[in-house]
Write an enzyme that holds these catalytic residues in place. Structure first.
Site, PDB file in Angstrom:
ATOM      1  N   TRP A  48       0.956  -1.813   0.000  1.00 17.71           N
ATOM      2  CA  TRP A  48       0.002  -0.113   0.493  1.00 17.71           C
ATOM      3  C   TRP A  48       0.592   1.120  -0.576  1.00 17.71           C
ATOM      4  O   TRP A  48       0.487   2.626  -0.184  1.00 17.71           O
ATOM      5  CB  TRP A  48      -1.158   0.242   1.339  1.00 17.71           C
ATOM      6  CG  TRP A  48      -2.238  -0.700   1.369  1.00 17.71           C
ATOM      7  CD1 TRP A  48      -2.115  -2.105   0.556  1.00 17.71           C
ATOM      8  CD2 TRP A  48      -3.273  -1.138   2.158  1.00 17.71           C
ATOM      9  NE1 TRP A  48      -3.344  -2.461   0.563  1.00 17.71           N
ATOM     10  CE2 TRP A  48      -4.262  -2.289   1.482  1.00 17.71           C
ATOM     11  CE3 TRP A  48      -3.008  -0.794   3.231  1.00 17.71           C
ATOM     12  CZ2 TRP A  48      -4.907  -2.636   2.565  1.00 17.71           C
ATOM     13  CZ3 TRP A  48      -4.409  -1.166   4.029  1.00 17.71           C
ATOM     14  CH2 TRP A  48      -5.524  -2.081   3.630  1.00 17.71           C
ATOM     15  N   ARG A  60      -2.530   7.704   2.706  1.00 17.90           N
ATOM     16  CA  ARG A  60      -4.258   8.523   3.289  1.00 17.90           C
ATOM     17  C   ARG A  60      -5.086   7.169   2.896  1.00 17.90           C
ATOM     18  O   ARG A  60      -4.448   6.150   1.461  1.00 17.90           O
ATOM     19  CB  ARG A  60      -4.126   8.862   2.446  1.00 17.90           C
ATOM     20  CG  ARG A  60      -3.825  10.574   3.196  1.00 17.90           C
ATOM     21  CD  ARG A  60      -4.042  10.778   4.357  1.00 17.90           C
ATOM     22  NE  ARG A  60      -3.368  12.388   5.671  1.00 17.90           N
ATOM     23  CZ  ARG A  60      -3.974  12.254   6.517  1.00 17.90           C
ATOM     24  NH1 ARG A  60      -4.896  12.384   7.436  1.00 17.90           N
ATOM     25  NH2 ARG A  60      -3.193  13.610   6.783  1.00 17.90           N
ATOM     26  N   GLN A 105      -7.186   5.847   0.525  1.00 13.39           N
ATOM     27  CA  GLN A 105      -7.945   6.744  -0.585  1.00 13.39           C
ATOM     28  C   GLN A 105      -9.002   6.017  -1.145  1.00 13.39           C
ATOM     29  O   GLN A 105      -9.946   7.216  -1.907  1.00 13.39           O
ATOM     30  CB  GLN A 105      -6.824   6.993  -1.688  1.00 13.39           C
ATOM     31  CG  GLN A 105      -5.552   7.073  -1.034  1.00 13.39           C
ATOM     32  CD  GLN A 105      -4.494   7.229  -2.593  1.00 13.39           C
ATOM     33  OE1 GLN A 105      -5.098   7.247  -3.778  1.00 13.39           O
ATOM     34  NE2 GLN A 105      -3.237   8.166  -2.200  1.00 13.39           N
ATOM     35  N   SER A 106      -9.631   4.860  -1.049  1.00 10.49           N
ATOM     36  CA  SER A 106     -10.905   4.188  -1.454  1.00 10.49           C
ATOM     37  C   SER A 106     -12.132   4.895  -0.482  1.00 10.49           C
ATOM     38  O   SER A 106     -11.608   5.569   1.161  1.00 10.49           O
ATOM     39  CB  SER A 106     -10.665   2.866  -1.191  1.00 10.49           C
ATOM     40  OG  SER A 106     -10.152   2.411  -2.097  1.00 10.49           O
ATOM     41  N   GLU A 112      -1.963 -12.548   2.098  1.00 11.38           N
ATOM     42  CA  GLU A 112      -1.911 -12.566  -0.156  1.00 11.38           C
ATOM     43  C   GLU A 112      -3.586 -13.037  -0.683  1.00 11.38           C
ATOM     44  O   GLU A 112      -3.900 -12.472  -0.931  1.00 11.38           O
ATOM     45  CB  GLU A 112      -0.666 -13.327  -0.742  1.00 11.38           C
ATOM     46  CG  GLU A 112       0.335 -12.957  -0.401  1.00 11.38           C
ATOM     47  CD  GLU A 112       0.744 -11.017  -0.995  1.00 11.38           C
ATOM     48  OE1 GLU A 112      -0.093 -11.018  -1.804  1.00 11.38           O
ATOM     49  OE2 GLU A 112       1.464 -10.644  -0.385  1.00 11.38           O
ATOM     50  N   LYS A 141      -8.181 -14.013  -6.032  1.00 11.94           N
ATOM     51  CA  LYS A 141      -7.771 -13.002  -5.821  1.00 11.94           C
ATOM     52  C   LYS A 141      -5.991 -13.111  -5.959  1.00 11.94           C
ATOM     53  O   LYS A 141      -6.170 -13.527  -4.394  1.00 11.94           O
ATOM     54  CB  LYS A 141      -8.110 -11.886  -5.802  1.00 11.94           C
ATOM     55  CG  LYS A 141      -6.804 -10.858  -6.282  1.00 11.94           C
ATOM     56  CD  LYS A 141      -7.886  -9.547  -5.631  1.00 11.94           C
ATOM     57  CE  LYS A 141      -7.544  -7.865  -6.216  1.00 11.94           C
ATOM     58  NZ  LYS A 141      -6.168  -8.094  -4.621  1.00 11.94           N
ATOM     59  N   ASP A 142      -4.662 -13.295  -6.245  1.00 13.49           N
ATOM     60  CA  ASP A 142      -3.709 -12.850  -5.626  1.00 13.49           C
ATOM     61  C   ASP A 142      -3.480 -14.638  -5.177  1.00 13.49           C
ATOM     62  O   ASP A 142      -2.585 -14.149  -4.435  1.00 13.49           O
ATOM     63  CB  ASP A 142      -3.425 -12.555  -4.964  1.00 13.49           C
ATOM     64  CG  ASP A 142      -3.907 -10.615  -4.987  1.00 13.49           C
ATOM     65  OD1 ASP A 142      -3.836 -11.305  -5.818  1.00 13.49           O
ATOM     66  OD2 ASP A 142      -3.876  -9.623  -4.579  1.00 13.49           O
TER      67      ASP A 142
END
Length: 207
Positions: free
Chosen positions: A68, A74, A76-77, A127, A142-143
């Protein structure tokens, strides 16, 4: 006593500002303040507000900088609600559309069971993620490749890797069967007035 209460601290009150951190190499990899929504033996729920300050640990870390860190200091979402069942190796994030605020998806973050600390909760991301759109039980993995690479190079022991895969598979089966542990009404939860104010740190905001 639940695993989330293993260090003997009392439950946190509704609205309390506490620290939520990922701990790597015995120290915080990332930490940020959140507000407590629920803290019971069956459920810990916290809210991360838009614009909250993120604090990253100083390198070097065995896994490198927290990912991140590429996006600034910050959140941001849109604000998110994080749900955790003590003892389970994942949390469930209620994600909303940044423009409309409408519920978008359940985001299952596979991670170490939350450990209670005097200042909040500690975990470590594993992850693998599972994404479940609002209008479907069909999930997307995902990932997984990132996880398998970490396992290959020794960031997880063989035993840890096996347990992480099993946790992700268990959650996937529960979702497919409509037997997920969390109440889907959390998708309609809204933070109280004033909770969207920026949080700088748990020390200053929680004092």
């Amino acid at each position: 006593m639940t695993e989330a209460a293993s260090e003997g601290t009392e439950s946190f009150a509704f609205g309390a500002v506490v620290e939520r951190r990922d701990e790597l190499d015995g120290r915080p990899w990332i930490s940020y303040p959140v507000r407590v929504v629920a803290d019971t033996p069956e459920l810990v729920a916290v809210h991360l507000s838009h614009g909250t300050r993120l604090t990253f640990g100083d390198d070097p870390f065995s896994w490198g900088p927290h990912p991140w860190q590429l996006f600034g200091d910050r959140w941001q979402s849109a604000g998110i609600l994080q749900l955790h069942r003590p003892g389970r190796g994942h949390s469930v994030w209620v994600l909303r559309d940044a423009d409309t605020g409408a519920f978008r998806e359940w985001y299952v973050n596979v991670e170490a069971p939350w450990r209670r600390t005097p200042t909040g909760f500690s975990t470590l991301d594993h992850e693998i993620d599972l994404v479940v759109p609002a209008d479907s039980r069909t999930l997307r993995w995902k990932d997984v490749e990132k996880f398998e690479e970490r396992a290959r190079i020794g960031h997880f022991s063989p035993e840890e890797a096996t347990a992480i895969r099993a946790e992700a598979a268990d959650v996937a089966r529960e979702i497919a069967a409509g037997e997920q542990w969390w109440d889907t009404r959390w998708s309609r939860w809204e933070p109280p007035a004033g909770w969207n104010a920026l949080l700088q740190s748990f020390e200053t905001e929680g004092s």
